[in-house]
Design a protein around this motif. Structure first.
Motif, PDB file in Angstrom:
ATOM      1  N   GLY A  23      -5.037  43.995   1.225  1.00 25.89           N
ATOM      2  CA  GLY A  23      -4.637  42.689   1.903  1.00 25.89           C
ATOM      3  C   GLY A  23      -5.717  41.860   2.257  1.00 25.89           C
ATOM      4  N   TYR A  24      -6.658  42.534   2.849  1.00 24.97           N
ATOM      5  CA  TYR A  24      -7.855  41.662   3.476  1.00 24.97           C
ATOM      6  C   TYR A  24      -8.645  41.345   2.270  1.00 24.97           C
ATOM      7  CZ  TYR A  24      -6.128  43.111   8.082  1.00 24.97           C
ATOM      8  OH  TYR A  24      -5.704  43.302   9.241  1.00 24.97           O
ATOM      9  N   VAL A  69     -15.236  35.011   9.281  1.00 21.22           N
ATOM     10  CA  VAL A  69     -14.265  35.823   9.122  1.00 21.22           C
ATOM     11  C   VAL A  69     -14.838  37.334   8.851  1.00 21.22           C
ATOM     12  CG1 VAL A  69     -12.703  36.896   7.201  1.00 21.22           C
ATOM     13  CG2 VAL A  69     -12.826  34.308   7.825  1.00 21.22           C
ATOM     14  N   LEU A  70     -16.044  37.428   8.242  1.00 17.93           N
ATOM     15  CA  LEU A  70     -16.751  38.880   8.253  1.00 17.93           C
ATOM     16  C   LEU A  70     -17.087  39.231   9.534  1.00 17.93           C
ATOM     17  CD1 LEU A  70     -18.621  38.912   4.931  1.00 17.93           C
ATOM     18  CD2 LEU A  70     -16.437  40.092   5.573  1.00 17.93           C
ATOM     19  N   LEU A  71     -17.866  38.274  10.391  1.00 18.90           N
ATOM     20  CA  LEU A  71     -18.026  38.585  11.714  1.00 18.90           C
ATOM     21  C   LEU A  71     -16.869  39.047  12.834  1.00 18.90           C
ATOM     22  CD1 LEU A  71     -20.545  38.514  13.891  1.00 18.90           C
ATOM     23  CD2 LEU A  71     -19.849  36.473  14.285  1.00 18.90           C
ATOM     24  N   SER A  72     -16.006  38.134  12.631  1.00 18.97           N
ATOM     25  CA  SER A  72     -14.605  38.577  13.308  1.00 18.97           C
ATOM     26  C   SER A  72     -14.090  40.060  13.016  1.00 18.97           C
ATOM     27  CB  SER A  72     -13.608  37.606  13.361  1.00 18.97           C
ATOM     28  OG  SER A  72     -13.210  37.548  12.158  1.00 18.97           O
ATOM     29  N   TRP A  73     -14.038  40.512  11.661  1.00 19.15           N
ATOM     30  CA  TRP A  73     -13.541  41.501  11.384  1.00 19.15           C
ATOM     31  C   TRP A  73     -14.477  42.944  11.841  1.00 19.15           C
ATOM     32  CZ3 TRP A  73     -12.134  40.946   5.469  1.00 19.15           C
ATOM     33  CH2 TRP A  73     -11.054  40.271   5.470  1.00 19.15           C
ATOM     34  N   SER A  78     -11.700  48.239  14.050  1.00 22.21           N
ATOM     35  CA  SER A  78     -12.617  49.703  14.061  1.00 22.21           C
ATOM     36  C   SER A  78     -12.471  50.066  12.952  1.00 22.21           C
ATOM     37  CB  SER A  78     -12.008  50.528  15.172  1.00 22.21           C
ATOM     38  OG  SER A  78     -10.719  50.812  15.194  1.00 22.21           O
ATOM     39  N   THR A  79     -13.024  51.274  12.615  1.00 14.26           N
ATOM     40  CA  THR A  79     -13.071  52.107  11.430  1.00 14.26           C
ATOM     41  C   THR A  79     -11.714  53.256  11.277  1.00 14.26           C
ATOM     42  OG1 THR A  79     -14.688  53.760  12.135  1.00 14.26           O
ATOM     43  CG2 THR A  79     -15.514  52.009  10.999  1.00 14.26           C
ATOM     44  N   VAL A 102     -24.127  50.845   8.486  1.00 11.94           N
ATOM     45  CA  VAL A 102     -24.139  49.924   7.045  1.00 11.94           C
ATOM     46  C   VAL A 102     -23.259  48.618   7.208  1.00 11.94           C
ATOM     47  CG1 VAL A 102     -22.919  49.899   4.963  1.00 11.94           C
ATOM     48  CG2 VAL A 102     -23.846  52.099   5.434  1.00 11.94           C
ATOM     49  N   THR A 103     -22.442  48.588   8.308  1.00 16.24           N
ATOM     50  CA  THR A 103     -21.763  47.330   8.614  1.00 16.24           C
ATOM     51  C   THR A 103     -22.693  46.508   9.514  1.00 16.24           C
ATOM     52  OG1 THR A 103     -19.592  48.509   8.758  1.00 16.24           O
ATOM     53  CG2 THR A 103     -19.876  46.332   9.963  1.00 16.24           C
ATOM     54  N   SER A 104     -23.393  47.420  10.531  1.00 14.12           N
ATOM     55  CA  SER A 104     -24.573  46.566  11.047  1.00 14.12           C
ATOM     56  C   SER A 104     -25.562  45.918  10.177  1.00 14.12           C
ATOM     57  CB  SER A 104     -24.975  47.504  12.048  1.00 14.12           C
ATOM     58  OG  SER A 104     -26.003  46.917  12.734  1.00 14.12           O
ATOM     59  N   GLU A 105     -26.122  46.687   9.097  1.00 11.26           N
ATOM     60  CA  GLU A 105     -27.105  46.191   8.198  1.00 11.26           C
ATOM     61  C   GLU A 105     -26.625  45.004   7.419  1.00 11.26           C
ATOM     62  OE1 GLU A 105     -28.698  49.608   6.429  1.00 11.26           O
ATOM     63  OE2 GLU A 105     -29.447  50.891   8.246  1.00 11.26           O
ATOM     64  N   LEU A 106     -25.461  45.326   6.782  1.00 12.11           N
ATOM     65  CA  LEU A 106     -24.793  44.086   6.167  1.00 12.11           C
ATOM     66  C   LEU A 106     -24.788  42.757   6.926  1.00 12.11           C
ATOM     67  CD1 LEU A 106     -22.488  46.143   3.740  1.00 12.11           C
ATOM     68  CD2 LEU A 106     -24.590  45.021   3.045  1.00 12.11           C
ATOM     69  N   LEU A 107     -24.379  43.116   7.915  1.00 12.03           N
ATOM     70  CA  LEU A 107     -23.868  41.871   8.845  1.00 12.03           C
ATOM     71  C   LEU A 107     -25.195  41.142   9.214  1.00 12.03           C
ATOM     72  CD1 LEU A 107     -21.599  40.554   9.919  1.00 12.03           C
ATOM     73  CD2 LEU A 107     -21.656  41.781  12.159  1.00 12.03           C
ATOM     74  N   THR A 108     -26.102  41.879   9.602  1.00  9.83           N
ATOM     75  CA  THR A 108     -27.682  41.430   9.974  1.00  9.83           C
ATOM     76  C   THR A 108     -28.075  40.555   8.715  1.00  9.83           C
ATOM     77  OG1 THR A 108     -28.122  43.259  11.315  1.00  9.83           O
ATOM     78  CG2 THR A 108     -29.956  41.873  10.544  1.00  9.83           C
ATOM     79  N   SER A 109     -27.956  41.205   7.333  1.00 12.84           N
ATOM     80  CA  SER A 109     -28.372  40.673   6.019  1.00 12.84           C
ATOM     81  C   SER A 109     -27.528  39.351   5.887  1.00 12.84           C
ATOM     82  CB  SER A 109     -28.257  41.490   4.977  1.00 12.84           C
ATOM     83  OG  SER A 109     -29.222  42.685   5.183  1.00 12.84           O
ATOM     84  N   PHE A 110     -26.305  39.527   6.023  1.00 12.69           N
ATOM     85  CA  PHE A 110     -25.371  38.020   5.854  1.00 12.69           C
ATOM     86  C   PHE A 110     -25.630  37.216   6.831  1.00 12.69           C
ATOM     87  CE2 PHE A 110     -21.477  35.769   5.188  1.00 12.69           C
ATOM     88  CZ  PHE A 110     -21.855  35.888   3.721  1.00 12.69           C
TER      89      PHE A 110
END
Length: 162
Positions: A23-24, A69-73, A78-79, A102-110
């Motif tokens: 859905g997401y 949207v990705l930041l709010s998610w 939570s996982t 992984v989420t933190s690194e991807l969010l930093t890159s984005f």
């Protein structure tokens, strides 16, 4: 989209164990496509902007929307594994920590990518406005079809004829 994504998410969570986040994924994909096409078509049809300007605005709006949207998610969801529960074992905690890394690194890159897109957007808008401003006076002076200026009668002017 906003109402449909959680409903599809709820259905896929119960019926599709391999695609629990369907859905997401569909909601985010639809949001990106509709945002890009909506901004681009609005700029082309309503505001009558050239293709390059419409494309620049659509890309910037889509990247910013996707980032928000990705930041709010990342912040509010939570996982699914609680690290404070005594029932969780070490493997579950380790998996949660690796997902969070992984989420933190991807969010930093984005975040970096979004910052670059925003910086290029505002610099290109500024350069475009400066270029247009510099071209306008040159066009007005070089226009051959402009009517000659009318002389305004000046009461303080003295004629040499008499």
């Amino acid at each position: 989209m906003v109402i449909g994504a959680p409903l599809i998410e709820l259905w896929s969570w119960n019926h599709l164990p391999g695609f629990r986040d369907l859905g997401y994924v569909l909601g985010l994909g639809s949001l990106v496509v509709f945002t890009f096409y909506g901004i681009w078509s609005y700029e082309r049809t309503v505001r009558d902007q050239p293709g390059a300007i419409a494309m620049r605005d659509a890309i910037a709006a889509t990247v910013i929307m996707l980032y928000l949207v990705l930041l709010s998610w990342a912040v509010f969801f939570s996982t699914g594994v609680s690290t404070t529960s005594p029932a969780t074992d070490g493997a579950a905690n380790q998996a949660t920590e690796s997902i969070n890394k992984v989420t933190s690194e991807l969010l930093t890159s984005f975040t970096s990518i979004t910052a670059v897109v925003v910086a290029f957007y505002f610099s290109s808008v500024t350069i475009d406005q400066v270029t247009r401003h510099r071209q306008e006076p040159g066009k007005a002076a070089a226009a051959p079809d402009s009517p000659p200026e009318k002389e305004v009668a000046d009461s303080n002017r003295k004629d040499t004829d008499g």
